[in-house]
Design an enzyme around this catalytic site. Structure first.
Site, PDB file in Angstrom:
ATOM      1  N   ASP A 195     -20.513 -16.219   0.262  1.00 49.31           N
ATOM      2  CA  ASP A 195     -21.560 -16.011  -0.736  1.00 49.31           C
ATOM      3  C   ASP A 195     -22.881 -15.668  -0.071  1.00 49.31           C
ATOM      4  O   ASP A 195     -23.635 -14.804  -0.544  1.00 49.31           O
ATOM      5  CB  ASP A 195     -21.703 -17.287  -1.579  1.00 49.31           C
ATOM      6  N   ASP A 334     -19.878 -20.998  -9.235  1.00 48.18           N
ATOM      7  CA  ASP A 334     -20.693 -22.114  -8.757  1.00 48.18           C
ATOM      8  C   ASP A 334     -20.304 -23.408  -9.460  1.00 48.18           C
ATOM      9  O   ASP A 334     -20.127 -24.451  -8.824  1.00 48.18           O
ATOM     10  CB  ASP A 334     -22.174 -21.803  -8.979  1.00 48.18           C
TER      11      ASP A 334
END
Length: 413
Positions: A195, A334
């Site tokens: 990420d 997330d």
């Protein structure tokens, strides 16, 4: 104005933290309640292991577990990269409707096929009497509404959309917690690094994708939790002005809405900002003065409003409609991986659950502070995951033995 800004940020952070907390603790309660149901958990474990390159066994050595976990994480990252690249190709060639319809189907499929076994386990655990026909009718309707609500379904209450996003995060995390322990920890670290690179690296796929979406004034089709409903923003630009006009700063994971008015001409006039609701009633109006070398910022405070219209006091220029979010945005991934970390911690001890929860919340707070200061797209996984993993192992290796020893020796009650 400072008080309004603080109120706005506080409400947005509370909304996101509440949703993340609900998702994480739901996964913890789900795993704790269904841990005695060996049949359902074994079925999920077999399905997960069938998709892995390396299936961990208790008799394997630590070196074998680490090597196999790295292999599993590498395959997962490669598949994620391939999916992101395919999404970039489709979005680049403007197959946006295809992407939205595909994601609607994906949401429906995930709710029906992944959520179904979890609901069956809950029904069995609590001995709820449900016939097969009613179950399939309920699951089909529940999944169909979710597919519509998550992608711009008109007439769907916003709280329903938020709820379905949290439910999808719970379902995904409940399945991923069945991964082998070593694979879970290596995968969490690998995803945090991926990420970070994908969003911040010069050639990162997500960075390129975000820049492309911003250049088109378009929204990326994706599963996002939003603290506020998307609104249609109508921007009126002055033909004589040499400045940039209103500019919206929106990142991939956070969309705290700010307007930056930078006018470079000497004769720039005041700009009136009107906030109207669905019934065209004016809620508030703010005048912003422009001038050479002067920059002012404003946070657009929205409640149930549906449109912001930026107009000139002298005349209305040609307008441009842009649909955007005025609140914090957090990706479904997330939510899912925060909850995976919490679920894995719950499989060991409640002390690790408390430590990981505080670490994740601290990481989210640090992420938001950095994002508000930097005002550029930032990944939301690295800081919370890093703190969570670190606190988990510190608690398991140091804190738990210390607390157990002091309690058993009557040094702490």
């Amino acid at each position: 104005m400072e008080g309004s800004l603080l109120e706005f940020i506080d409400s947005e952070i509370i909304s996101v933290v509440s949703a993340v907390s609900i998702c994480m603790f739901s996964v913890v309660l789900l795993l704790s309640s269904l841990s005695s149901s060996s049949s359902s958990s074994s079925t999920q474990t077999h399905l997960i292991n069938a998709a892995l390159v390396y299936a961990e066994t208790p008799t394997d050595t630590a070196a074998s577990k680490l090597t196999g976990a790295v292999e599993n994480a590498a395959v997962f990252i490669l598949l994620t990269t391939a999916g992101t690249f395919l999404m970039f190709i489709l979005y680049y060639y403007r197959f946006t409707n295809f992407l939205k319809n595909y994601m609607r189907f994906s949401a429906f499929f995930a709710l029906f096929s992944w959520g179904g076994p979890i609901f069956v386990s809950i029904i069995k655990h609590f001995s709820v009497g449900v016939d097969v026909f009613s179950y399939f009718v309920f699951m089909f309707n529940f999944s169909a509404v979710g597919g519509v609500a998550l992608f711009g379904g008109r007439g769907v209450p916003f709280v329903v959309t938020q709820g379905y996003t949290v439910v999808l995060g719970i379902i995904g995390a409940a399945w991923l917690t069945q991964l082998p322990e070593w694979t879970t920890w290596v995968l969490l670290v690998a995803l945090a690094v991926y990420d970070l690179v994908a969003v911040l690296a010069p050639g990162g796929l997500l960075k390129i994708l975000l820049e492309l979406a911003q250049s088109r004034n378009d929204d990326l089709p994706g599963l996002m939790y939003e603290s506020r409903r998307r609104v249609r923003v109508r921007v009126s630009r002055d033909d004589r002005g040499g400045g940039e006009g209103p500019m919206v700063g929106v990142s991939e994971n956070l969309g705290v809405e700010m307007q930056n008015l930078n006018r470079n001409d000497d004769n720039s006039e005041n700009v009136g900002v009107k906030i109207t609701d669905v019934n065209r009633d004016i809620i508030g109006e703010v005048d912003v003065e422009g001038g050479r070398g002067r920059e002012s910022e404003r946070v657009a405070l929205m409640s149930s409003s549906s449109e912001i219209r930026v107009v000139s006091e002298e005349r209305a220029s040609p307008v441009e409609d842009v649909t955007m979010s005025l609140g914090i945005q957090l990706g479904l991934g997330d939510f899912t991986f925060y909850s995976v970390l919490m679920g894995r911690a719950a499989m060991y001890d409640l002390m690790t659950v408390y430590a990981c929860y505080l670490a994740i919340l601290s990481g989210i707070a640090c992420y938001l502070i950095i994002l508000l200061s930097w005002r550029k797209p930032l990944p939301a996984l690295p800081i919370p995951i890093a703190l969570g993993v670190m606190l988990y192992f510190l608690t398991r290796v140091l804190m738990e033995p210390f607390v157990v020893q002091t309690s058993t020796n009557l040094l702490m009650f």
